[in-house]
Write an enzyme that holds these catalytic residues in place. Structure first.
Site, PDB file in Angstrom:
ATOM      1  N   TYR A 175      -2.096  -1.049  10.445  1.00  0.00           N
ATOM      2  CA  TYR A 175      -2.568  -1.225   8.932  1.00  0.00           C
ATOM      3  C   TYR A 175      -0.385  -1.147   8.627  1.00  0.00           C
ATOM      4  O   TYR A 175      -0.144  -1.575   7.232  1.00  0.00           O
ATOM      5  CB  TYR A 175      -2.897  -0.096   8.394  1.00  0.00           C
ATOM      6  CG  TYR A 175      -3.875  -0.445   6.328  1.00  0.00           C
ATOM      7  CD1 TYR A 175      -4.253  -2.013   6.563  1.00  0.00           C
ATOM      8  CD2 TYR A 175      -3.019  -0.288   5.372  1.00  0.00           C
ATOM      9  CE1 TYR A 175      -4.636  -2.414   5.295  1.00  0.00           C
ATOM     10  CE2 TYR A 175      -3.173  -0.460   4.817  1.00  0.00           C
ATOM     11  CZ  TYR A 175      -3.579  -1.625   3.694  1.00  0.00           C
ATOM     12  OH  TYR A 175      -4.578  -1.510   2.892  1.00  0.00           O
ATOM     13  N   SER A 208       0.838  -1.328  -0.118  1.00  0.00           N
ATOM     14  CA  SER A 208      -0.195   0.167  -0.068  1.00  0.00           C
ATOM     15  C   SER A 208       0.926   1.317   0.018  1.00  0.00           C
ATOM     16  O   SER A 208       1.876   1.484   0.452  1.00  0.00           O
ATOM     17  CB  SER A 208      -0.757   0.352   1.165  1.00  0.00           C
ATOM     18  OG  SER A 208      -1.412   1.255   1.333  1.00  0.00           O
TER      19      SER A 208
HETATM   20  P1  NAD Z   1     -11.857  -6.156   0.154  1.00  0.00           P
HETATM   21  O1  NAD Z   1     -12.021  -6.172   1.648  1.00  0.00           O
HETATM   22  O2  NAD Z   1     -13.230  -5.540  -0.869  1.00  0.00           O
HETATM   23  O3  NAD Z   1     -11.310  -7.397  -0.561  1.00  0.00           O
HETATM   24  C1  NAD Z   1     -10.325  -8.208   0.640  1.00  0.00           C
HETATM   25  C2  NAD Z   1     -10.830  -9.327   0.017  1.00  0.00           C
HETATM   26  O4  NAD Z   1     -10.169 -10.451   1.866  1.00  0.00           O
HETATM   27  C3  NAD Z   1     -12.350 -10.438   0.447  1.00  0.00           C
HETATM   28  O5  NAD Z   1     -12.898 -11.262  -0.243  1.00  0.00           O
HETATM   29  C4  NAD Z   1     -12.312 -10.573   1.926  1.00  0.00           C
HETATM   30  O6  NAD Z   1     -12.915 -12.159   2.356  1.00  0.00           O
HETATM   31  C5  NAD Z   1     -10.467 -11.155   1.713  1.00  0.00           C
HETATM   32  N1  NAD Z   1      -9.980 -11.899   3.324  1.00  0.00           N
HETATM   33  C6  NAD Z   1      -9.790 -11.040   4.018  1.00  0.00           C
HETATM   34  N2  NAD Z   1      -9.306 -11.552   5.547  1.00  0.00           N
HETATM   35  C7  NAD Z   1      -9.093 -12.728   4.610  1.00  0.00           C
HETATM   36  C8  NAD Z   1      -8.857 -14.249   5.125  1.00  0.00           C
HETATM   37  N3  NAD Z   1      -8.385 -14.028   6.203  1.00  0.00           N
HETATM   38  N4  NAD Z   1      -8.017 -15.195   4.587  1.00  0.00           N
HETATM   39  C9  NAD Z   1      -8.514 -15.098   2.900  1.00  0.00           C
HETATM   40  N5  NAD Z   1      -9.408 -14.366   2.774  1.00  0.00           N
HETATM   41  C10 NAD Z   1      -9.518 -13.261   3.098  1.00  0.00           C
HETATM   42  O7  NAD Z   1     -10.553  -5.648   0.500  1.00  0.00           O
HETATM   43  P2  NAD Z   1      -9.575  -4.725  -1.179  1.00  0.00           P
HETATM   44  O8  NAD Z   1      -9.439  -3.476  -0.295  1.00  0.00           O
HETATM   45  O9  NAD Z   1      -9.987  -5.012  -2.615  1.00  0.00           O
HETATM   46  O10 NAD Z   1      -7.609  -4.673  -0.858  1.00  0.00           O
HETATM   47  C11 NAD Z   1      -6.763  -6.055  -0.938  1.00  0.00           C
HETATM   48  C12 NAD Z   1      -5.851  -5.763  -0.652  1.00  0.00           C
HETATM   49  O11 NAD Z   1      -5.438  -4.609  -1.340  1.00  0.00           O
HETATM   50  C13 NAD Z   1      -5.625  -5.873   0.450  1.00  0.00           C
HETATM   51  O12 NAD Z   1      -4.289  -6.286   1.392  1.00  0.00           O
HETATM   52  C14 NAD Z   1      -5.423  -4.174   1.356  1.00  0.00           C
HETATM   53  O13 NAD Z   1      -4.799  -3.914   1.936  1.00  0.00           O
HETATM   54  C15 NAD Z   1      -4.841  -3.734  -0.127  1.00  0.00           C
HETATM   55  N6  NAD Z   1      -5.500  -2.321  -0.540  1.00  0.00           N
HETATM   56  C16 NAD Z   1      -6.188  -1.968  -0.411  1.00  0.00           C
HETATM   57  C17 NAD Z   1      -6.521  -0.609  -0.891  1.00  0.00           C
HETATM   58  C18 NAD Z   1      -8.066  -0.125  -0.603  1.00  0.00           C
HETATM   59  O14 NAD Z   1      -7.821   1.242  -0.985  1.00  0.00           O
HETATM   60  N7  NAD Z   1      -8.349  -0.671  -1.351  1.00  0.00           N
HETATM   61  C19 NAD Z   1      -5.487   0.392  -0.933  1.00  0.00           C
HETATM   62  C20 NAD Z   1      -3.753   0.016  -0.854  1.00  0.00           C
HETATM   63  C21 NAD Z   1      -3.427  -1.299  -0.158  1.00  0.00           C
END
Ligand code: NAD
Length: 260
Positions: free
Chosen positions: A155, A142
């Site tokens: 985080y 991130s």
């Molecule tokens: P999201 O909440 O839309 O999706 C996350 C997915 O991870 C879900 O399908 C959930 O069921 C799954 N998950 C959660 N815990 C789990 C576990 N213990 N085992 C297996 N699966 C699990 O989130 P997102 O925004 O798509 O985020 C995905 C990644 O991107 C994360 O690592 C997040 O930190 C990173 N990220 C997101 C953003 C943002 O702004 N959305 C920015 C930078 C990084």
């Protein structure tokens, strides 16, 4: 560059950024395991992506913090398709509190999903990659791998830690042809971020509009959210890059919020 016939696992890919990465990989000809907590949700996404082709997908139940579940899920992919070429460790959550109010259980839960999850999935996939003499590991960092924000101690700690893990994977994996890189997105409008908007507004005592316009997008060059497709495109480059020159790196995709 394409991923024709490449066998990939994307964790947390039933929805959000992970689902977009899986879609991009299937469009590039890959065979993609949709690994997520709910088998039903993983299978539904897999079915949709297989319908799009030219690659295919299948759903695997996997809690990335559970070593036995990770090993079983990775083995199911190997049994079905014969190996692992690409791992995207993407599963993640967000929990926001100031440090003095951060419940220790929540701290441990968040660190476990991001750090244990990346460690365990990498550990399970590496023997298959080493056997083949090639592979690409992609960890989902991130902007918070490089920058800090209030309320996000767990985080920010986890995302900084992933940079270190990836660099060790790159150094250990080199002699086996395995590369490792980190993607560092800015704010992407997924359920993970939608949930934070009212939570941060409450914690900081400001409006939801201020959270979006000042906290989330205030530092960007154009006040725009990064999209799931933007992140998927970077994942595709890291996955499909044809040589071992691209390893041990992290790529920020954030509308200029963080520049290096
Ligand atoms: P999201 O909440 O839309 O999706 C996350 C997915 O991870 C879900 O399908 C959930 O069921 C799954 N998950 C959660 N815990 C789990 C576990 N213990 N085992 C297996 N699966 C699990 O989130 P997102 O925004 O798509 O985020 C995905 C990644 O991107 C994360 O690592 C997040 O930190 C990173 N990220 C997101 C953003 C943002 O702004 N959305 C920015 C930078 C990084």
């Amino acid at each position: 560059m394409n991923l024709n016939g490449k066998i990939c696992i994307v964790t947390g890919s039933a929805r959000g950024i992970g689902a977009a990465i899986a879609k991009r990989f299937v469009q590039s000809g890959a065979k993609v395991a949709i690994a997520d907590l709910s088998l039903e949700a993983a299978q539904a996404t897999a079915k949709e992506l297989t319908g799009m082709g030219p690659g295919e997908a299948f759903g695997v139940a996997m809690n990335v913090t559970d070593e036995a579940a990770v090993n079983a899920g990775v083995q199911a992919v190997v049994d079905r398709w014969g190996g692992i070429d690409v791992l995207v460790s993407n599963a993640g959550i967000q929990i926001v509190h100031e440090i003095q109010n951060f419940p220790f259980e929540d701290w441990k839960k968040l660190l476990s999903i991001h750090l244990d999850g990346s460690f365990l999935t990498t550990k399970a996939c590496l023997p298959h990659m080493y056997k083949a003499g090639s592979g690409s590991i992609i960890l989902m960092g991130s902007v918070h791998s490089k920058e800090a924000s209030p309320l996000k101690s767990a985080y920010v700690t986890a995302k900084h830690g992933l940079l270190g893990l990836s660099r060790v994977i790159a150094k250990e994996g080199a002699k086996h042809g395995v590369r490792s890189n980190v993607i560092c997105p800015g704010f992407v409008k997924t359920p993970l971020v939608e949930k934070q908007i009212p939570e941060q507004a409450k914690e900081l005592g400001i409006s939801e509009e201020e959270v979006v316009n000042r906290i989330m997008l205030g530092g960007t060059v154009d006040q725009e959210f990064t999209t799931v497709e933007d992140v998927a495109e970077i994942a595709h480059v890291f996955a499909a890059f044809p040589t071992n020159a691209l390893t041990g790196q992290s790529m920020v995709v954030s509308h200029g919020w963080f520049m290096e």
